[in-house]
Motif scaffolding. Structure first.
Motif, PDB file in Angstrom:
ATOM      1  N   VAL A  75       0.859  -1.183   0.000  1.00  0.00           N
ATOM      2  CA  VAL A  75       0.000   0.000   0.000  1.00  0.00           C
ATOM      3  C   VAL A  75       0.891   1.228   0.000  1.00  0.00           C
ATOM      4  CG1 VAL A  75      -1.683   1.333   1.348  1.00  0.00           C
ATOM      5  CG2 VAL A  75      -1.914  -1.156   1.179  1.00  0.00           C
ATOM      6  N   ILE A  76       0.571   2.183  -0.863  1.00  0.00           N
ATOM      7  CA  ILE A  76       1.284   3.457  -0.844  1.00  0.00           C
ATOM      8  C   ILE A  76       0.365   4.448  -0.136  1.00  0.00           C
ATOM      9  CG2 ILE A  76       2.322   5.279  -2.242  1.00  0.00           C
ATOM     10  CD1 ILE A  76       2.943   3.090  -4.330  1.00  0.00           C
ATOM     11  N   ALA A  77       0.766   4.837   1.076  1.00  0.00           N
ATOM     12  CA  ALA A  77      -0.085   5.714   1.895  1.00  0.00           C
ATOM     13  C   ALA A  77       0.319   7.158   1.658  1.00  0.00           C
ATOM     14  CB  ALA A  77       0.061   5.343   3.364  1.00  0.00           C
ATOM     15  N   SER A  78      -0.677   8.012   1.412  1.00  0.00           N
ATOM     16  CA  SER A  78      -0.350   9.371   0.974  1.00  0.00           C
ATOM     17  C   SER A  78      -0.021  10.308   2.143  1.00  0.00           C
ATOM     18  CB  SER A  78      -1.492   9.948   0.146  1.00  0.00           C
ATOM     19  OG  SER A  78      -2.704   9.740   0.835  1.00  0.00           O
ATOM     20  N   ASP A  79      -0.583  10.052   3.325  1.00  0.00           N
ATOM     21  CA  ASP A  79      -0.295  10.952   4.453  1.00  0.00           C
ATOM     22  C   ASP A  79      -0.316  10.160   5.769  1.00  0.00           C
ATOM     23  OD1 ASP A  79      -2.988  10.495   5.060  1.00  0.00           O
ATOM     24  OD2 ASP A  79      -3.627  12.239   3.897  1.00  0.00           O
ATOM     25  N   GLN A  80      -0.098  10.886   6.860  1.00  0.00           N
ATOM     26  CA  GLN A  80       0.003  10.240   8.177  1.00  0.00           C
ATOM     27  C   GLN A  80      -1.264   9.455   8.531  1.00  0.00           C
ATOM     28  OE1 GLN A  80       2.728  10.755  10.509  1.00  0.00           O
ATOM     29  NE2 GLN A  80       1.766   9.468  12.054  1.00  0.00           N
ATOM     30  N   ALA A  81      -2.427  10.053   8.266  1.00  0.00           N
ATOM     31  CA  ALA A  81      -3.688   9.397   8.645  1.00  0.00           C
ATOM     32  C   ALA A  81      -3.877   8.110   7.856  1.00  0.00           C
ATOM     33  CB  ALA A  81      -4.860  10.355   8.404  1.00  0.00           C
ATOM     34  N   ASP A  82      -3.606   8.189   6.556  1.00  0.00           N
ATOM     35  CA  ASP A  82      -3.730   7.033   5.674  1.00  0.00           C
ATOM     36  C   ASP A  82      -2.755   5.933   6.128  1.00  0.00           C
ATOM     37  OD1 ASP A  82      -4.340   5.472   3.529  1.00  0.00           O
ATOM     38  OD2 ASP A  82      -3.332   6.709   2.020  1.00  0.00           O
ATOM     39  N   ALA A  83      -1.529   6.348   6.456  1.00  0.00           N
ATOM     40  CA  ALA A  83      -0.505   5.391   6.882  1.00  0.00           C
ATOM     41  C   ALA A  83      -0.914   4.716   8.191  1.00  0.00           C
ATOM     42  CB  ALA A  83       0.840   6.094   7.038  1.00  0.00           C
ATOM     43  N   GLU A  84      -1.419   5.503   9.124  1.00  0.00           N
ATOM     44  CA  GLU A  84      -1.817   4.925  10.427  1.00  0.00           C
ATOM     45  C   GLU A  84      -2.931   3.908  10.242  1.00  0.00           C
ATOM     46  OE1 GLU A  84      -2.705   7.913  13.352  1.00  0.00           O
ATOM     47  OE2 GLU A  84      -0.642   8.683  13.313  1.00  0.00           O
ATOM     48  N   ALA A  85      -3.929   4.277   9.450  1.00  0.00           N
ATOM     49  CA  ALA A  85      -5.054   3.362   9.223  1.00  0.00           C
ATOM     50  C   ALA A  85      -4.572   2.071   8.568  1.00  0.00           C
ATOM     51  CB  ALA A  85      -6.109   4.049   8.358  1.00  0.00           C
ATOM     52  N   THR A  86      -3.681   2.205   7.584  1.00  0.00           N
ATOM     53  CA  THR A  86      -3.189   1.015   6.866  1.00  0.00           C
ATOM     54  C   THR A  86      -2.365   0.124   7.791  1.00  0.00           C
ATOM     55  OG1 THR A  86      -3.107   2.347   4.872  1.00  0.00           O
ATOM     56  CG2 THR A  86      -1.936   0.252   4.812  1.00  0.00           C
ATOM     57  N   ILE A  87      -1.522   0.726   8.597  1.00  0.00           N
ATOM     58  CA  ILE A  87      -0.679  -0.057   9.515  1.00  0.00           C
ATOM     59  C   ILE A  87      -1.572  -0.852  10.482  1.00  0.00           C
ATOM     60  CG2 ILE A  87       0.941   0.118  11.464  1.00  0.00           C
ATOM     61  CD1 ILE A  87       2.251   2.483   9.906  1.00  0.00           C
ATOM     62  N   LYS A  88      -2.592  -0.184  11.011  1.00  0.00           N
ATOM     63  CA  LYS A  88      -3.487  -0.868  11.957  1.00  0.00           C
ATOM     64  C   LYS A  88      -4.196  -2.031  11.275  1.00  0.00           C
ATOM     65  CE  LYS A  88      -4.153   2.978  15.071  1.00  0.00           C
ATOM     66  NZ  LYS A  88      -4.876   4.224  15.285  1.00  0.00           N
ATOM     67  N   GLU A  89      -4.657  -1.774  10.057  1.00  0.00           N
ATOM     68  CA  GLU A  89      -5.357  -2.820   9.296  1.00  0.00           C
ATOM     69  C   GLU A  89      -4.417  -3.999   9.006  1.00  0.00           C
ATOM     70  OE1 GLU A  89      -7.174  -2.298   5.089  1.00  0.00           O
ATOM     71  OE2 GLU A  89      -7.898  -0.690   6.412  1.00  0.00           O
ATOM     72  N   MET A  90      -3.184  -3.691   8.600  1.00  0.00           N
ATOM     73  CA  MET A  90      -2.250  -4.760   8.240  1.00  0.00           C
ATOM     74  C   MET A  90      -1.915  -5.622   9.459  1.00  0.00           C
ATOM     75  SD  MET A  90       0.300  -3.031   5.439  1.00  0.00           S
ATOM     76  CE  MET A  90       0.024  -3.298   3.689  1.00  0.00           C
ATOM     77  N   PHE A  91      -1.685  -4.993  10.593  1.00  0.00           N
ATOM     78  CA  PHE A  91      -1.379  -5.792  11.784  1.00  0.00           C
ATOM     79  C   PHE A  91      -2.603  -6.565  12.269  1.00  0.00           C
ATOM     80  CE2 PHE A  91       2.595  -3.342  12.201  1.00  0.00           C
ATOM     81  CZ  PHE A  91       3.454  -4.390  12.454  1.00  0.00           C
ATOM     82  N   ALA A  92      -3.798  -6.014  12.048  1.00  0.00           N
ATOM     83  CA  ALA A  92      -5.010  -6.718  12.487  1.00  0.00           C
ATOM     84  C   ALA A  92      -5.280  -7.945  11.617  1.00  0.00           C
ATOM     85  CB  ALA A  92      -6.203  -5.771  12.433  1.00  0.00           C
TER      86      ALA A  92
END
Ligand code: AMP
Ligand code: GLY
Length: 424
Positions: A158-175
């Protein structure tokens, strides 16, 4: 000379193209493909109903059918150790062993290999837990690249465009997944696929290609397995290609020798040509899909000879490329990637003139063809130049009525406009 039988493992468009090319060799008799697909008999290839991870079944088949060697298409079988098992059974097989296959099986393994042997790549770190990843993600700047550390068929990025996008993606990936997460700096530049056929220290470079990984036109939408490809690359200068060989291929092959990987097979190098020179996006340990479907028709050298030399530890014949340009567009199931339609009735895909059709995820029979989800088939044109090949493919696709399918309308555009869109 006695003709030889060969076995190809896999069932996709890539394996269709490999098996078709081997079948065209004057040295080959039967080409079996396990499990293959229902389209393969159109090119004289014999599907065999054995699953690609049923190693005992495949070994038995190879022994009973006097198979000279087996060509492994997909990464799963390589990572699971098919090469080691065949060799233990005294059979010849084309592909890297399980240890070497970790170069694709684990992003982190590949990155530490690149660091160790001086192969240029993106700055990166691997994280075991969510909190640490969240703390450090901003260090890489935005956009930032987030990758799961396992096999994901090109879809775990996933290429996350900003901090919020990155945080959401990281949480989803670890979940959703176990294992580590790799965070990488986002590189910018045109992306190319290079395929190196390696016999330990000896290597030959196959024709290069460009894939189109995003689902929709203009490189929008999620990353897919690949929606179309073309070869050669008129926009890539000989100077830049040579840099790729010297700065990326040479240290990679030297690393494989120094690290005693005993590499026999394809190393697929996904490269980005950045302002700072070529950098490796990823290693794969097999041919690309859909790139294979456009590079193998451009190979003047007999593929049987190349692979036969490799598996017998002989010097590799020189790869000679045809002048032809080849461009292919993937016809995918409507709804691919998230929710592909399955089992839709498909029309006929006649092969005529300079158009060929490489089947992948299809089911039923040739008289009553159905989609089986995902990437169904690829329409390919061979012409004297890429523009012509592009026009011919789209003229063919325009005539089709396939409401339950879709395809990109812009495959090949980057060959004519050497620009790439902002990453979104
Ligand atoms: P991979 O599964 O590693 O091939 O990544 C899939 C796609 O994500 C690649 O083909 C690139 O288009 C993109 N990508 C991966 N890593 C990076 C990176 N470090 N910078 C920019 N794009 C990347
Ligand atoms: N075309 C991308 C891949 O095979 O991984």
């Amino acid at each position: 000379m006695t003709l030889q039988n060969v076995l190809v493992i896999g069932n996709g468009g890539r394996e269709f193209a490999i098996a078709k090319k081997l079948k065209q060799s004057p040295k080959v008799d039967h080409v079996y493909c396990a499990p293959g697909n229902v389209g393969m008999p159109t090119v004289g290839v014999e599907p065999v109903a054995i699953e690609e991870l049923d190693f005992a079944g495949l070994i038995k088949f190879a022994q009973e059918h006097q198979v000279a060697w087996t060509f492994v298409g997909p990464e799963d079988a390589l990572v699971a150790g098919i090469v080691d098992e065949f060799q233990t059974a005294g059979l010849k097989i084309f592909g890297p062993n399980a240890r070497a296959a970790q170069l694709e099986g684990s992003k982190e393994y590949a990155l530490s290999f690149m660091n160790k042997y001086g192969v240029p790549t993106a700055k990166h770190l691997a994280f075991e837990n969510e909190a640490e990843a969240l703390t450090h993600v901003a260090d890489f700047g935005f956009p930032v690249v987030l990758k799961l550390d396992g096999l994901a068929g090109g879809k775990g990025v996933v290429i996350a465009s900003d901090q919020a996008d990155a945080e959401a993606t990281i949480k989803e990936m670890f979940a959703d997944h176990t294992g580590r997460l790799v965070i990488e700096e986002c590189l910018v530049g045109p992306e190319y696929s290079m395929f190196v056929l390696i016999e330990n220290g000896d290597y030959q470079i196959l024709p290069m290609a460009q894939d189109h990984k995003r689902a929709y036109d203009g490189d929008k939408g999620p990353n897919t397995g690949g929606m179309g490809a073309y070869s050669p690359l008129p926009q890539l200068s000989e100077f830049d290609r040579q840099r790729m060989v010297e700065e990326v291929v040479e240290p990679s092959v030297k690393g494989l020798v120094d690290g005693e990987y005993d590499y026999h097979g394809i190393l697929y190098i996904g490269l980005m040509l950045t302002e700072d020179g070529p950098k490796v996006i990823e290693y794969n340990v097999r041919l690309g899909d859909p790139e294979t479907q456009v590079i193998l028709p451009r190979l003047a050298t007999d593929l049987f000879d190349l692979v036969d030399a490799c598996v017998n530890d002989q010097p590799l014949p020189e790869v000679v490329e045809k002048e032809d340009a080849v461009l292919g567009v993937v016809v995918a199931s409507k709804g691919y990637l998230q929710k592909p339609v399955k089992n839709q009735a498909l029309g006929k895909f006649p092969v005529a003139g300079n158009i060929t059709v490489d089947y992948a995820n299809v089911a039923g029979s040739l008289a009553d063809l159905h989609g089986a989800g995902g990437r169904l088939l690829m329409v390919i044109a061979t012409a004297s130049d890429l523009k012509q090949a592009q026009q011919d493919v789209y003229a063919y696709l325009d005539q089709l009525e396939e409401p339950e399918c879709f395809w990109r309308q812009d495959i090949g555009e980057k060959a004519f406009n050497d620009v790439w869109p902002e990453i979104s």
